[in-house]
Design a protein around this motif. Structure first.
Motif, PDB file in Angstrom:
ATOM      1  N   THR A 142       0.851  -1.182   0.000  1.00  0.00           N
ATOM      2  CA  THR A 142       0.000   0.000   0.000  1.00  0.00           C
ATOM      3  C   THR A 142       0.887   1.232   0.000  1.00  0.00           C
ATOM      4  O   THR A 142       1.693   1.429   0.919  1.00  0.00           O
ATOM      5  N   LEU A 143       0.772   2.034  -1.043  1.00  0.00           N
ATOM      6  CA  LEU A 143       1.535   3.273  -1.176  1.00  0.00           C
ATOM      7  C   LEU A 143       0.704   4.388  -0.560  1.00  0.00           C
ATOM      8  O   LEU A 143      -0.391   4.699  -1.035  1.00  0.00           O
ATOM      9  N   THR A 144       1.223   4.990   0.500  1.00  0.00           N
ATOM     10  CA  THR A 144       0.460   5.982   1.257  1.00  0.00           C
ATOM     11  C   THR A 144       1.087   7.366   1.130  1.00  0.00           C
ATOM     12  O   THR A 144       2.235   7.514   0.683  1.00  0.00           O
ATOM     13  N   ASN A 145       0.311   8.378   1.533  1.00  0.00           N
ATOM     14  CA  ASN A 145       0.793   9.770   1.517  1.00  0.00           C
ATOM     15  C   ASN A 145       1.400  10.124   0.162  1.00  0.00           C
ATOM     16  O   ASN A 145       2.525  10.636   0.075  1.00  0.00           O
ATOM     17  N   LEU A 146       0.652   9.823  -0.896  1.00  0.00           N
ATOM     18  CA  LEU A 146       1.158  10.074  -2.246  1.00  0.00           C
ATOM     19  C   LEU A 146       1.513  11.545  -2.407  1.00  0.00           C
ATOM     20  O   LEU A 146       0.747  12.435  -2.009  1.00  0.00           O
ATOM     21  N   ALA A 147       2.669  11.786  -3.019  1.00  0.00           N
ATOM     22  CA  ALA A 147       3.129  13.167  -3.211  1.00  0.00           C
ATOM     23  C   ALA A 147       4.042  13.232  -4.424  1.00  0.00           C
ATOM     24  O   ALA A 147       4.819  12.302  -4.689  1.00  0.00           O
ATOM     25  N   GLY A 148       3.913  14.342  -5.181  1.00  0.00           N
ATOM     26  CA  GLY A 148       4.769  14.557  -6.331  1.00  0.00           C
ATOM     27  C   GLY A 148       4.181  14.020  -7.615  1.00  0.00           C
ATOM     28  O   GLY A 148       3.072  13.490  -7.649  1.00  0.00           O
ATOM     29  N   PRO A 149       4.934  14.120  -8.695  1.00  0.00           N
ATOM     30  CA  PRO A 149       4.422  13.697 -10.000  1.00  0.00           C
ATOM     31  C   PRO A 149       4.348  12.173 -10.157  1.00  0.00           C
ATOM     32  O   PRO A 149       3.520  11.667 -10.918  1.00  0.00           O
ATOM     33  N   TYR A 180      -4.802   8.856 -12.357  1.00  0.00           N
ATOM     34  CA  TYR A 180      -3.397   8.422 -12.341  1.00  0.00           C
ATOM     35  C   TYR A 180      -3.222   7.212 -13.242  1.00  0.00           C
ATOM     36  O   TYR A 180      -4.191   6.503 -13.570  1.00  0.00           O
ATOM     37  N   ASP A 181      -1.974   7.000 -13.667  1.00  0.00           N
ATOM     38  CA  ASP A 181      -1.613   5.840 -14.474  1.00  0.00           C
ATOM     39  C   ASP A 181      -0.797   4.869 -13.628  1.00  0.00           C
ATOM     40  O   ASP A 181      -0.104   5.277 -12.686  1.00  0.00           O
ATOM     41  N   CYS A 182      -0.871   3.600 -13.976  1.00  0.00           N
ATOM     42  CA  CYS A 182      -0.088   2.565 -13.297  1.00  0.00           C
ATOM     43  C   CYS A 182       0.770   1.858 -14.338  1.00  0.00           C
ATOM     44  O   CYS A 182       0.225   1.295 -15.308  1.00  0.00           O
ATOM     45  N   GLY A 183       2.074   1.897 -14.134  1.00  0.00           N
ATOM     46  CA  GLY A 183       2.951   1.258 -15.109  1.00  0.00           C
ATOM     47  C   GLY A 183       4.353   1.093 -14.576  1.00  0.00           C
ATOM     48  O   GLY A 183       4.566   0.875 -13.375  1.00  0.00           O
ATOM     49  N   VAL A 219       5.340   2.071 -11.031  1.00  0.00           N
ATOM     50  CA  VAL A 219       5.340   3.526 -10.919  1.00  0.00           C
ATOM     51  C   VAL A 219       3.913   4.040 -11.125  1.00  0.00           C
ATOM     52  O   VAL A 219       3.259   3.704 -12.120  1.00  0.00           O
ATOM     53  N   LEU A 220       3.433   4.837 -10.173  1.00  0.00           N
ATOM     54  CA  LEU A 220       2.159   5.531 -10.321  1.00  0.00           C
ATOM     55  C   LEU A 220       2.460   6.953 -10.793  1.00  0.00           C
ATOM     56  O   LEU A 220       3.295   7.647 -10.192  1.00  0.00           O
ATOM     57  N   THR A 221       1.782   7.403 -11.834  1.00  0.00           N
ATOM     58  CA  THR A 221       2.021   8.724 -12.418  1.00  0.00           C
ATOM     59  C   THR A 221       0.756   9.565 -12.309  1.00  0.00           C
ATOM     60  O   THR A 221      -0.330   9.129 -12.741  1.00  0.00           O
ATOM     61  N   ALA A 222       0.879  10.747 -11.731  1.00  0.00           N
ATOM     62  CA  ALA A 222      -0.267  11.643 -11.549  1.00  0.00           C
ATOM     63  C   ALA A 222      -0.637  12.320 -12.863  1.00  0.00           C
ATOM     64  O   ALA A 222       0.234  12.710 -13.645  1.00  0.00           O
ATOM     65  N   ASN A 223      -1.940  12.475 -13.084  1.00  0.00           N
ATOM     66  CA  ASN A 223      -2.452  13.218 -14.238  1.00  0.00           C
ATOM     67  C   ASN A 223      -3.203  14.450 -13.743  1.00  0.00           C
ATOM     68  O   ASN A 223      -3.919  14.395 -12.742  1.00  0.00           O
ATOM     69  N   GLY A 224      -3.038  15.600 -14.481  1.00  0.00           N
ATOM     70  CA  GLY A 224      -3.777  16.811 -14.160  1.00  0.00           C
ATOM     71  C   GLY A 224      -3.243  17.556 -12.945  1.00  0.00           C
ATOM     72  O   GLY A 224      -3.915  18.436 -12.413  1.00  0.00           O
TER      73      GLY A 224
END
Length: 245
Positions: A142-149, A180-183, A219-224
């Motif tokens: 579980t990836l928590t406290n997501l922050a950044g791009p 977000y994207d997952c890759g 890698v999770l990548t933020a969109n917008g």
């Protein structure tokens, strides 16, 4: 004389005090029928056993259990009674919540005895005589406290494994990003693109089976916009392999 399988003592013809032999047989049956032990890791008797307590004696037995390695010890009538383990006995081990079997002079799990597939994070599906194995494996984080791009996992698709899927579930609403994207590095949406940021949203990122030659994080990548908070649980589903000994 005793019975051939459970070694229950016979009552001899014209025997005096027949109740002694009869009661001994009852004690043995009481210990053996629906056999369940409290533990199988002790090599010496516990300090304060209760009447009827049973244990599989671990290697290096001492004290009242000396020489009883691998057998079952039952506390009965204020003393320890030895139940000689026989091939095929099945025992429930209470502290492990596991069923084990006596096979080849050792106690092994029921799954090992019958070649069953168990529920685990790493399951062997096929096994050669010399240890070569085809395995189905799953790793979860579980990836928590997501922050950044972007956010990178600490779990990886193992080197020389074949990935089948990376699944995701948003366990805490993501803020900052609109999706977000997952890759992986170089392919940011390999396992899913424009995924929902809402709590409870999930995705099964199935791909054609693909070999990975090095440990590869997700890698999770933020969109917008960048991630500012939230949590996503990810799981890697893959085939993995073990060479022969």
């Amino acid at each position: 004389m005793t019975t051939p399988n459970l070694a229950l003592p016979h009552i001899a013809a014209a025997q005096a005090q027949k109740h002694v032999t009869h009661n001994q047989s009852l004690d043995l049956l009481d210990g053996l029928v629906q056999l369940s032990v409290k533990d199988r890791d002790l090599s010496a008797p516990p300090a304060s056993p209760a009447e009827g307590d049973r244990y599989i004696v671990a290697a290096g037995a001492s004290g009242a259990w000396a020489g009883w390695d691998g057998d079952v010890a039952m506390f009965s009538g204020g003393a320890w009674l030895r139940l000689h383990a026989r091939e095929g006995w099945r025992v429930w081990v209470e502290d492990e919540a596991a069923l084990i079997v006596r096979s080849g002079g050792a106690w092994i799990t029921l799954e090992a005895a019958l070649g069953l597939v168990t529920r685990s994070t790493d399951v062997t599906l096929a096994l050669s005589p010399n240890g070569a194995a085809t395995r189905l494996t799953v790793a979860e984080e579980t990836l928590t406290n997501l922050a950044g791009p972007t956010v990178t996992s600490s779990i990886v698709i193992p080197a020389r494994a074949i990935a089948l899927c990376v699944s995701t579930r948003t366990t805490s609403a993501i803020t900052g990003a609109t999706s977000y994207d997952c890759g992986i590095i170089g392919s940011p949406a390999k396992f899913g693109g424009s995924l929902s940021t809402a709590t409870g949203a999930s995705n099964l990122g199935i791909i054609w089976p693909e070999a990975f030659w090095v440990d590869t994080p997700i890698v999770l990548t933020a969109n917008g916009g960048d991630f500012t908070d939230g949590a996503v649980r990810i799981a890697i589903h893959a085939f993995a392999f073990t060479p022969p000994d």
